[in-house]
Design a protein around this motif. Structure first.
Motif, PDB file in Angstrom:
ATOM      1  N   ASN A 227       7.914  -8.482 -68.909  1.00  0.00           N
ATOM      2  CA  ASN A 227       7.250  -8.598 -70.217  1.00  0.00           C
ATOM      3  C   ASN A 227       7.017  -7.288 -70.961  1.00  0.00           C
ATOM      4  O   ASN A 227       6.020  -7.149 -71.662  1.00  0.00           O
ATOM      5  CB  ASN A 227       5.907  -9.322 -70.075  1.00  0.00           C
ATOM      6  CG  ASN A 227       6.059 -10.702 -69.514  1.00  0.00           C
ATOM      7  OD1 ASN A 227       7.052 -11.358 -69.790  1.00  0.00           O
ATOM      8  ND2 ASN A 227       5.121 -11.141 -68.718  1.00  0.00           N
ATOM      9  N   ARG A 240      10.821  -8.769 -72.581  1.00  0.00           N
ATOM     10  CA  ARG A 240       9.780  -9.728 -72.947  1.00  0.00           C
ATOM     11  C   ARG A 240      10.458 -10.786 -73.809  1.00  0.00           C
ATOM     12  O   ARG A 240      11.157 -10.440 -74.749  1.00  0.00           O
ATOM     13  CB  ARG A 240       8.689  -9.006 -73.732  1.00  0.00           C
ATOM     14  CG  ARG A 240       7.465  -9.835 -74.031  1.00  0.00           C
ATOM     15  CD  ARG A 240       6.460  -8.981 -74.783  1.00  0.00           C
ATOM     16  NE  ARG A 240       5.227  -9.669 -75.024  1.00  0.00           N
ATOM     17  CZ  ARG A 240       4.208  -9.702 -74.156  1.00  0.00           C
ATOM     18  NH1 ARG A 240       4.291  -9.077 -73.014  1.00  0.00           N
ATOM     19  NH2 ARG A 240       3.102 -10.350 -74.448  1.00  0.00           N
ATOM     20  N   THR A 245       5.891 -14.459 -74.810  1.00  0.00           N
ATOM     21  CA  THR A 245       4.938 -13.845 -75.724  1.00  0.00           C
ATOM     22  C   THR A 245       3.942 -14.872 -76.236  1.00  0.00           C
ATOM     23  O   THR A 245       2.735 -14.650 -76.229  1.00  0.00           O
ATOM     24  CB  THR A 245       5.681 -13.207 -76.908  1.00  0.00           C
ATOM     25  OG1 THR A 245       6.653 -12.316 -76.385  1.00  0.00           O
ATOM     26  CG2 THR A 245       4.736 -12.457 -77.817  1.00  0.00           C
ATOM     27  N   ALA A 248       1.640 -15.991 -73.317  1.00  0.00           N
ATOM     28  CA  ALA A 248       0.705 -14.989 -72.811  1.00  0.00           C
ATOM     29  C   ALA A 248      -0.386 -14.674 -73.821  1.00  0.00           C
ATOM     30  O   ALA A 248      -1.490 -14.302 -73.448  1.00  0.00           O
ATOM     31  CB  ALA A 248       1.463 -13.717 -72.443  1.00  0.00           C
ATOM     32  N   GLU A 249      -0.076 -14.794 -75.111  1.00  0.00           N
ATOM     33  CA  GLU A 249      -1.007 -14.275 -76.104  1.00  0.00           C
ATOM     34  C   GLU A 249      -1.775 -15.344 -76.866  1.00  0.00           C
ATOM     35  O   GLU A 249      -2.771 -15.046 -77.509  1.00  0.00           O
ATOM     36  CB  GLU A 249      -0.246 -13.377 -77.090  1.00  0.00           C
ATOM     37  CG  GLU A 249       0.366 -12.186 -76.368  1.00  0.00           C
ATOM     38  CD  GLU A 249       1.208 -11.296 -77.262  1.00  0.00           C
ATOM     39  OE1 GLU A 249       1.155 -11.473 -78.489  1.00  0.00           O
ATOM     40  OE2 GLU A 249       1.925 -10.452 -76.717  1.00  0.00           O
TER      41      GLU A 249
ATOM     42  N   GLU B 152      -2.003  -8.250 -69.912  1.00  0.00           N
ATOM     43  CA  GLU B 152      -1.561  -8.742 -71.208  1.00  0.00           C
ATOM     44  C   GLU B 152      -2.605  -8.432 -72.288  1.00  0.00           C
ATOM     45  O   GLU B 152      -3.755  -8.132 -71.969  1.00  0.00           O
ATOM     46  CB  GLU B 152      -1.351 -10.258 -71.139  1.00  0.00           C
ATOM     47  CG  GLU B 152      -0.029 -10.664 -70.532  1.00  0.00           C
ATOM     48  CD  GLU B 152       1.137 -10.438 -71.482  1.00  0.00           C
ATOM     49  OE1 GLU B 152       0.924 -10.000 -72.617  1.00  0.00           O
ATOM     50  OE2 GLU B 152       2.270 -10.693 -71.057  1.00  0.00           O
ATOM     51  N   MET B 183       3.898  -5.938 -68.625  1.00  0.00           N
ATOM     52  CA  MET B 183       2.685  -6.694 -68.946  1.00  0.00           C
ATOM     53  C   MET B 183       2.540  -7.822 -67.942  1.00  0.00           C
ATOM     54  O   MET B 183       3.344  -8.745 -67.934  1.00  0.00           O
ATOM     55  CB  MET B 183       2.788  -7.275 -70.349  1.00  0.00           C
ATOM     56  CG  MET B 183       2.891  -6.227 -71.413  1.00  0.00           C
ATOM     57  SD  MET B 183       1.306  -5.442 -71.627  1.00  0.00           S
ATOM     58  CE  MET B 183       1.682  -4.324 -72.962  1.00  0.00           C
ATOM     59  N   SER B 185       0.246 -10.913 -66.039  1.00  0.00           N
ATOM     60  CA  SER B 185      -0.697 -11.867 -66.611  1.00  0.00           C
ATOM     61  C   SER B 185      -2.031 -11.911 -65.876  1.00  0.00           C
ATOM     62  O   SER B 185      -2.949 -12.571 -66.334  1.00  0.00           O
ATOM     63  CB  SER B 185      -0.061 -13.253 -66.658  1.00  0.00           C
ATOM     64  OG  SER B 185       0.503 -13.532 -65.412  1.00  0.00           O
TER      65      SER B 185
END
Lengths: 289, 282
Positions: A227, A240, A245, A248-249, B152, B183, B185
């Motif tokens: 990522n 990534r 994305t 995860a966000e 993250e 990144m 998690s």
């Protein structure tokens, strides 16, 4: 109008509504994506969004360039297809042409089972096996790379590719093969000079649908590709993907913020990619008939 | 008629229960880092006060604070301070968030036990995590590429590390994590990767450190002593990467909310802080 007719009428309409429902849902989803996603273009131009090289969504001001994410998704997908296509087609040829009936049954259920394994399980297995292997074999600083993702995703694309390619091989008229054999071709010559070319559009459709399966995959890639939102230069770098994305966000993005809109805009991009892939696959499938 | 009466009685009962329940019911939302701690507090608190009910959910510090502003929770748990932007937003809705420091958390910077580097300055950390130093030999290690591991962006820990280590607390700084940073998690994922990769460096709450990771000693600057992330050093305030864990209430707390906060800050509450691997404020 008799009771029978009324019943018939009702059932017919119910089925019609069910049929239309899926289209209705797709349209609703698209509208929702557009409504939430297009707002991001008030803060960043579409060109900067698509070709920006930096993804720092929570900084002030945020940097919302998704080029590294798009390239990450494409690289992992391309790798997965390069790995799964030859194996998948060879497997389909074996099942359709060579395997005795009993082996065929075992192979087919094995492939169905492969399709049924949840992606998080494959991701987990990849994390503890393929990740350290990649690291030691290629002497890399880390095993969380695009290649690792491609290998695991290849397992996921394989069932789709095998079953559709196998269907394509079955639907070739028997006379093709018989004609080739009658002209003195060996079994292998008949397969790769006659059968595979005849099934080529079906195989291409298989590839497209396999691609669709892979590009939308989230959990496994999130676990094993590292990522890093960096433009990838090789398969041995972390990447990534678009899907990772969003996954995860999304939890933290404040509703109504630029970050939130940007994630929906990524959703639009994914929608467009899947739409394009499905249409292409359909074209190939229909060309055959 | 009988039926109607019954309905009416039930409705009234439901309403009265609702209003009494509201005083006894506290909704806490926010930081994932703190969710275990707050949950432990809530369980103990409800054991002592069986008629009151505390619901705890995570989601992240930002989620908690936006819920507080939106009137969706009674307490927001946060591992970062409320931003001016958020205070302004709250003021618009007539809410003046009140801050309580309930515990401390030390962030450990960890490497593999096989790594020869065992101490770094804050400046070196900033340069490593922003990608300016890319080789271990530049900080006294072997000639190998540094693998940066980060949480993250949804993590309060990520934000804290960026603001206080990379940007050194300077709000105008534009420093970012290197694009090459991996990144991951969860804190556990970082722990696992550090355990198996001698070139990796990561960070997480000091409660996560096990024998498979080596916490790096950190110094404020080259002339300061290097300190380990221990309970004692964080309490004394000499370990440079520690942060307060906070709770926000919308205005002056009262009733169960106040009782709960008092409990969290009591000696018994602070004992739970230690049990969940955080650092008590006293």
């Amino acid at each position: 109008m008799s009771l029978r007719d009324i019943k018939e009428f009702c059932i017919e309409k119910l089925i019609l509504i069910s049929g239309l429902a899926s289209i209705f849902f797709v349209v609703l989803i698209l509208l929702f994506l557009l409504r939430e996603g297009l707002a991001v273009f008030q803060v960043v131009s579409p060109l900067d969004f698509l070709f920006g090289q930096k993804w720092y969504p929570i900084s002030e001001p945020p940097e919302l360039g998704i080029l590294p994410l798009i390239l990450g998704s494409l690289l992992v997908t391309a790798g997965a297809i390069i790995i799964s296509l030859p194996i998948g087609v060879a497997c389909a040829v074996y099942i359709a042409e060579i395997a005795p009936a009993k082996t065929k049954e075992i192979l087919k259920s094995g492939i169905e089972l492969l399709a049924a394994i949840p992606s998080v399980v494959l991701g987990f297995i990849g994390m503890v096996t393929i990740v350290p292997w990649t690291k030691t074999i290629f002497h890399l600083p880390t095993g969380l790379t695009a290649l690792t993702g491609s290998i695991v995703l290849a397992f996921m694309a394989m069932p789709t590719i095998v079953s559709i390619a196998e269907d394509a091989l079955y639907s070739i008229p028997k006379t093709y093969k018989e004609g080739a054999l009658a002209l003195g071709a060996t079994h292998w010559q008949a397969i790769y000079r006659v059968m595979l070319p005849a099934a080529s559009s079906g195989i291409l459709a298989a590839v497209m649908l396999g691609t669709g399966r892979v590009i939308g995959e989230t959990m496994a890639v999130m676990m094993i590709t590292g990522n890093s939102a960096l433009i990838p230069h090789s398969f041995l770098q972390p990447v990534r993907t678009l899907t990772a994305t969003i996954a995860a966000e999304m939890g933290e993005a404040v509703v109504g913020s630029e970050h939130y809109f940007a994630l929906f805009a990524i959703g639009i991009i994914l929608f467009i990619i899947s739409f394009f892939i499905n249409v292409t696959a359909d074209l190939f499938l229909h060309k055959k008939r | 008629m009988k039926r109607f009466l019954l309905c009416a009685v039930l409705t009234v009962a439901a309403f009265s229960m609702d209003s009494s329940a509201r005083d006894n019911f506290v909704q806490i939302k926010g930081s994932d880092t703190m969710v275990n701690l707050v949950q432990s507090w809530a369980e103990k608190y409800m054991e002592i006060n069986p008629t009151e009910f505390i619901a705890v959910t995570g989601g992240g510090s930002g989620t908690g604070i936006s819920a507080l502003i939106g009137g969706m929770c009674d307490i927001a748990a946060s591992s970062r301070e409320i931003k001016n932007k958020e205070i302004a937003l709250a003021a618009k809705k007539g809410i003046a968030p009140k801050e309580y420091k309930v515990a401390l958390d030390g962030l450990a910077v960890i490497v593999s036990p096989k790594n020869t580097v065992d101490k770094l300055t804050m400046d070196q950390l900033a340069q490593i995590f922003s990608g300016k130093i890319t080789n271990w030999k530049d900080v006294g290690g072997t000639d190998a590429q540094i693998v940066i591991l980060s949480r993250e962006v949804n993590s309060g820990t990520h934000v804290y590390f960026k603001e206080h280590v990379l940007r050194k607390g300077d709000a105008s700084s534009k420093e970012e994590f290197a694009q090459t940073a991996l990144m991951l998690s969860s804190s556990q994922a970082i722990a696992d990767e550090v355990a198996q990769n001698p070139d990796a460096i990561g960070y997480f709450g000091m409660g996560y450190v096990s024998a498979k990771q080596k916490p790096v000693l950190v110094a404020k600057d080259a002339s300061s002593p290097y300190e380990a992330p221990t309970l004692e050093n964080v309490t004394k305030g000499i370990y440079p990467i520690s942060r307060p864990l906070l709770m926000y209430t919308p205005g002056e707390p009262k009733g169960t909310v106040k009782k709960f906060l008092d409990f969290a800050l009591s000696p018994e509450g602070q004992k739970i802080v230690v049990e969940t691997d955080f650092v008590p404020i006293k």
